[in-house]
Design a protein around this motif. Sequence first.
Motif, PDB file in Angstrom:
ATOM      1  N   LEU D  89       0.993  -1.474   0.038  1.00 21.79           N
ATOM      2  CA  LEU D  89      -0.028  -0.112   0.277  1.00 21.79           C
ATOM      3  C   LEU D  89       0.768   1.351   0.122  1.00 21.79           C
ATOM      4  N   LEU D  90       2.040   1.259   0.849  1.00 24.87           N
ATOM      5  CA  LEU D  90       2.771   2.328   0.155  1.00 24.87           C
ATOM      6  C   LEU D  90       3.608   2.286  -0.984  1.00 24.87           C
ATOM      7  N   ARG D  91       3.374   0.956  -1.716  1.00 21.34           N
ATOM      8  CA  ARG D  91       3.590   1.671  -3.664  1.00 21.34           C
ATOM      9  C   ARG D  91       3.315   2.407  -4.072  1.00 21.34           C
ATOM     10  N   PRO D  92       2.194   2.981  -4.360  1.00 12.51           N
ATOM     11  CA  PRO D  92       1.522   3.832  -4.948  1.00 12.51           C
ATOM     12  C   PRO D  92       2.716   5.165  -4.723  1.00 12.51           C
ATOM     13  N   LEU D  93       3.367   5.140  -3.452  1.00 11.06           N
ATOM     14  CA  LEU D  93       4.197   6.114  -3.446  1.00 11.06           C
ATOM     15  C   LEU D  93       5.315   7.363  -4.811  1.00 11.06           C
ATOM     16  N   ARG D  94       5.845   5.848  -5.310  1.00 18.17           N
ATOM     17  CA  ARG D  94       6.642   5.686  -6.395  1.00 18.17           C
ATOM     18  C   ARG D  94       6.522   6.121  -7.539  1.00 18.17           C
ATOM     19  N   VAL D  95       4.820   6.507  -7.820  1.00 19.19           N
ATOM     20  CA  VAL D  95       5.127   7.595  -8.729  1.00 19.19           C
ATOM     21  C   VAL D  95       4.947   8.705  -8.572  1.00 19.19           C
ATOM     22  N   VAL D  96       4.785   9.308  -7.127  1.00 17.79           N
ATOM     23  CA  VAL D  96       5.335  10.934  -6.913  1.00 17.79           C
ATOM     24  C   VAL D  96       7.072  10.649  -8.086  1.00 17.79           C
ATOM     25  N   ARG D  97       7.597   9.701  -8.065  1.00 14.66           N
ATOM     26  CA  ARG D  97       9.010   9.858  -8.875  1.00 14.66           C
ATOM     27  C   ARG D  97       8.558   9.964 -10.135  1.00 14.66           C
ATOM     28  N   VAL D  98       7.434   9.023 -10.506  1.00 17.88           N
ATOM     29  CA  VAL D  98       7.157   9.130 -11.977  1.00 17.88           C
ATOM     30  C   VAL D  98       6.930  10.232 -12.988  1.00 17.88           C
ATOM     31  N   TYR D  99       5.969  10.967 -11.699  1.00 14.25           N
ATOM     32  CA  TYR D  99       5.707  12.303 -11.761  1.00 14.25           C
ATOM     33  C   TYR D  99       6.531  12.634 -12.498  1.00 14.25           C
ATOM     34  N   GLU D 100       7.871  13.255 -11.729  1.00  9.80           N
ATOM     35  CA  GLU D 100       8.954  13.274 -11.746  1.00  9.80           C
ATOM     36  C   GLU D 100       9.936  13.586 -13.112  1.00  9.80           C
ATOM     37  N   ALA D 101      10.241  12.150 -13.843  1.00  9.69           N
ATOM     38  CA  ALA D 101      10.181  11.517 -14.685  1.00  9.69           C
ATOM     39  C   ALA D 101       9.613  12.126 -15.919  1.00  9.69           C
ATOM     40  N   VAL D 102       8.352  11.946 -15.588  1.00 15.02           N
ATOM     41  CA  VAL D 102       7.352  12.532 -16.937  1.00 15.02           C
ATOM     42  C   VAL D 102       7.759  13.777 -17.169  1.00 15.02           C
ATOM     43  N   LEU D 103       8.053  14.444 -16.216  1.00  8.45           N
ATOM     44  CA  LEU D 103       7.795  16.227 -16.154  1.00  8.45           C
ATOM     45  C   LEU D 103       8.995  16.320 -16.977  1.00  8.45           C
ATOM     46  N   HIS D 104      10.320  15.649 -16.261  1.00 10.99           N
ATOM     47  CA  HIS D 104      11.686  16.307 -17.198  1.00 10.99           C
ATOM     48  C   HIS D 104      11.877  15.516 -18.318  1.00 10.99           C
ATOM     49  N   ARG D 105      11.348  14.719 -18.579  1.00  7.45           N
ATOM     50  CA  ARG D 105      10.716  14.092 -20.420  1.00  7.45           C
ATOM     51  C   ARG D 105      10.408  14.823 -20.697  1.00  7.45           C
ATOM     52  N   ARG D 106       9.316  15.348 -20.319  1.00  5.36           N
ATOM     53  CA  ARG D 106       8.738  16.470 -21.532  1.00  5.36           C
ATOM     54  C   ARG D 106       9.414  17.742 -21.657  1.00  5.36           C
ATOM     55  N   GLY D 107      11.131  17.620 -20.970  1.00  7.45           N
ATOM     56  CA  GLY D 107      11.706  19.343 -22.068  1.00  7.45           C
ATOM     57  C   GLY D 107      11.029  19.978 -20.031  1.00  7.45           C
ATOM     58  N   ARG D 108       9.834  20.073 -19.576  1.00 10.89           N
ATOM     59  CA  ARG D 108       9.466  21.091 -18.191  1.00 10.89           C
ATOM     60  C   ARG D 108      11.133  21.568 -17.287  1.00 10.89           C
ATOM     61  N   PRO D 109      11.217  22.921 -17.598  1.00 15.01           N
ATOM     62  CA  PRO D 109      11.767  22.894 -15.785  1.00 15.01           C
ATOM     63  C   PRO D 109      11.218  22.742 -14.778  1.00 15.01           C
ATOM     64  N   ARG D 110      12.631  22.462 -14.137  1.00  9.12           N
ATOM     65  CA  ARG D 110      12.576  21.872 -13.429  1.00  9.12           C
ATOM     66  C   ARG D 110      11.795  22.647 -11.783  1.00  9.12           C
ATOM     67  N   LEU D 111      11.005  22.239 -11.344  1.00  7.80           N
ATOM     68  CA  LEU D 111      10.761  23.376 -10.224  1.00  7.80           C
ATOM     69  C   LEU D 111      11.399  24.254  -9.302  1.00  7.80           C
ATOM     70  N   THR D 112      11.425  24.697  -8.232  1.00  7.74           N
ATOM     71  CA  THR D 112      12.458  25.408  -7.554  1.00  7.74           C
ATOM     72  C   THR D 112      12.413  24.307  -6.312  1.00  7.74           C
ATOM     73  N   LEU D 113      13.569  24.363  -5.694  1.00  6.31           N
ATOM     74  CA  LEU D 113      13.549  23.127  -4.939  1.00  6.31           C
ATOM     75  C   LEU D 113      12.822  23.225  -3.551  1.00  6.31           C
ATOM     76  N   HIS D 114      12.066  24.283  -3.288  1.00  7.55           N
ATOM     77  CA  HIS D 114      11.009  24.587  -2.192  1.00  7.55           C
ATOM     78  C   HIS D 114       9.899  23.387  -2.970  1.00  7.55           C
ATOM     79  N   ALA D 115       8.915  24.191  -3.975  1.00  5.94           N
ATOM     80  CA  ALA D 115       8.190  23.885  -4.355  1.00  5.94           C
ATOM     81  C   ALA D 115       8.403  22.686  -4.767  1.00  5.94           C
ATOM     82  N   ARG D 116       9.250  21.979  -4.986  1.00  7.52           N
ATOM     83  CA  ARG D 116       9.198  20.205  -5.943  1.00  7.52           C
ATOM     84  C   ARG D 116       8.501  19.682  -4.362  1.00  7.52           C
ATOM     85  N   VAL D 117       9.669  20.372  -2.957  1.00 10.80           N
ATOM     86  CA  VAL D 117       9.461  19.646  -2.023  1.00 10.80           C
ATOM     87  C   VAL D 117       8.301  19.377  -1.277  1.00 10.80           C
ATOM     88  N   ILE D 118       7.621  20.481  -1.713  1.00 11.45           N
ATOM     89  CA  ILE D 118       6.018  20.677  -1.496  1.00 11.45           C
ATOM     90  C   ILE D 118       4.935  20.244  -1.830  1.00 11.45           C
TER      91      ILE D 118
END
Lengths: 227, 227, 227, 227
Positions: D89-118
């Motif tokens: 049941l803790l597994r879906p937490l990995r989706v958070v990483r996938v979300y980032e990877a997908v954003l990254h692949r689309r060339g979206r600029p990274r969020l600032t550190l604080h925004a990402r942590v939030i």
Amino acid sequence: MDDDSRTKRWERRTEVPLGTASLLYLAAYAVHVLALGLSGAGQALCLAVLLAAWVLFALDYAVRWRLSGDGARFVRTHWLDTLVLLLPLLRPLRVVRVYEAVLHRRGRPRLTLHARVIVYAGLSVALLGFAGALAVYQQEHAEPGATIRTFGDAVWWTCATLATVGYGDVSPVTPLGRLVAVGLMACGLALLGAVTGSFSSWLLQVFSREEEPTRDGPGDSEGPPGK
Amino acid sequence: MDDDSRTKRWERRTEVPLGTASLLYLAAYAVHVLALGLSGAGQALCLAVLLAAWVLFALDYAVRWRLSGDGARFVRTHWLDTLVLLLPLLRPLRVVRVYEAVLHRRGRPRLTLHARVIVYAGLSVALLGFAGALAVYQQEHAEPGATIRTFGDAVWWTCATLATVGYGDVSPVTPLGRLVAVGLMACGLALLGAVTGSFSSWLLQVFSREEEPTRDGPGDSEGPPGK
Amino acid sequence: MDDDSRTKRWERRTEVPLGTASLLYLAAYAVHVLALGLSGAGQALCLAVLLAAWVLFALDYAVRWRLSGDGARFVRTHWLDTLVLLLPLLRPLRVVRVYEAVLHRRGRPRLTLHARVIVYAGLSVALLGFAGALAVYQQEHAEPGATIRTFGDAVWWTCATLATVGYGDVSPVTPLGRLVAVGLMACGLALLGAVTGSFSSWLLQVFSREEEPTRDGPGDSEGPPGK
Amino acid sequence: MDDDSRTKRWERRTEVPLGTASLLYLAAYAVHVLALGLSGAGQALCLAVLLAAWVLFALDYAVRWRLSGDGARFVRTHWLDTLVLLLPLLRPLRVVRVYEAVLHRRGRPRLTLHARVIVYAGLSVALLGFAGALAVYQQEHAEPGATIRTFGDAVWWTCATLATVGYGDVSPVTPLGRLVAVGLMACGLALLGAVTGSFSSWLLQVFSREEEPTRDGPGDSEGPPGK
């Protein structure tokens, strides 16, 4: 940069009227919720003020959108403005900015960073708490089985929630009241984190500043050395 | 600078008498609230001590106002003193300063910054909690339907509130009791934030200091190298 | 430095036996409290272990006092040791140090600072919570009107208290139980502050470290460049 | 480095399918718990999806173990992965990483550190809270004497727990429900600490950035200087 400065000019001109409209909105909502014995005409007036203020907010949003020159991106980059447009009870938070602008215009010296964070976060918590207590009271007070029966109960419950104490002697029972409660928990936690964090870092700063004079030199506490 | 040094001299001279008066004020208030079987004369004595201490506080405020040379600005720049004058139960917090001054005069080495913040904030929380428990007990214990019926309940409730645990097994029901509770939540949160913050940063400091010796050199734990 | 090294040698030699005695103390206390159907001989054995362990702690305290060469100052500078001597249920916290020493002796690489704070604070919270739950259960379970009736209730109440959630569905009603509760709140808050603070600063560190590789250079994720 | 890059390639290729499987797992679990009127075939389908997703997770774990080239050490160095394998049941937490990877692949600029942590901590809290509410609801809703009777109650209780408010109007009564609750408290506290800490440091950053323009130079708010 031309767009930017036009946006800035717009914001400078509208901040006082919009701040006033925000407070009017909150006041009209408070009267609408609390003045149960109000005549039909009074209630109609309240609703008219609520609607007029909301139209003003929508107009401001539209003008700033056009001035920004961004397309649909505006909705995302200004997501806080968009959220505030949909939940106008969050609008009074803008008053915090107006308060600063007014202070600034009068040439008052700026507060130190910590003091500003405490004042702004404190003011925001107060406004947010008042709006939240009103919304919860509206949802709950007529519900059978509710424990929040008076506005005093709602304010007491709001304080206990924002401080994350949560006695549970009174608590919302309706789905909408609980939804407001969750929003209040989230916003309140973040703002309280800011207040607590700033206060404790300010405390540390004060203590370290108090330590310096004893190192600077002797005689400081014995009177001025003749100059 | 002459005014400043006169203010400082005044503060140095008055801190011990005023600190004593603060503790007397708190003690008289505690007797007034807790000693229900006290004779009329005893109660009159308590009230006399309360009044005398308050007059002392007001005199000190007036003298410092005049020495400062500021006009109405003094009320705003010294808002904390003003607040303490109006709510004299906050007064014993000054004892924390007196404690430091006495330590300092005796030539004791200053505590480290973290230790001082923890000691001062801890002492303040204790004094504030005691005053708050007294005030809540006074408001609540005779109220029909109240859950805080003994002073022990009030102290227990205060601890649960200051730690933001808030069980809710006992909680204030009167408007004034709840007002005191909200003040206690606000002050307690800020002070606890200071304690928690300092403690955790001190912990981190301790751990990083403990790490250094293992890097400094070998043989440190095998005994002194002959010197 | 000779005294220091003798103290250190003493501490190194005694840490494992004293750590074992601490765990035995906690185990004997747990059996004493939880094993209600224990025969008289069993109870006597538990009490003997409790007493023997406490005598060991007192002996260690006395030896370290003499080795330190300090007079009465020792009691104040080692106030934590003094407190632990008076409240031996806090003793098992020393196991945390033993755990580190054992890891160190085996040549295991030290954990990073954040990981160590989290592990030590987590271990301390677990030991403290277990001891607190035992003490509260002992005070409460036979009390008329108590809500903590089983050891499971006591553990559940301890977790809710240490996390400052405080549901209030079960809560202590006896003065001694509430005293333990207040100590648990204070220790728990401080330790949890350490855990939360370290975890969040570790999170920030991880995120900032994750950001660096993307700046270091291209090709890093495409495979090794031939070397 | 070859092993590392193979592990990385594996992780890059599997993250989207595994993320999808995680969400399917959570969805199947939600249907299994909430859809009480589901036919036997529907329930069987849910269980099949749960099992299939878990087998996928186990396969991924095994492949990464072999690729890492570590022996039994892998279980300890990747203890988070091991824990997630046991508590899917803790597994879906990995989706958070996938979300980032997908954003990254689309060339979206990274969020600032604080925004990402939030964003990440907020997303994790939401997923964790949903999974926790499901698990508690499953344990509690049919229990005699339970106060959590509907899924709405479970969600409300989860929010009050994660914010450490803990009203106590509803709370789990079964041992398993309380175990889930304790896990929720621990994870929630850590993640909330990250959110609160980042938000408050972001607030401080915003305020200090807002201060700079007023120092940069005059005329900035009067319009562009001709360029």
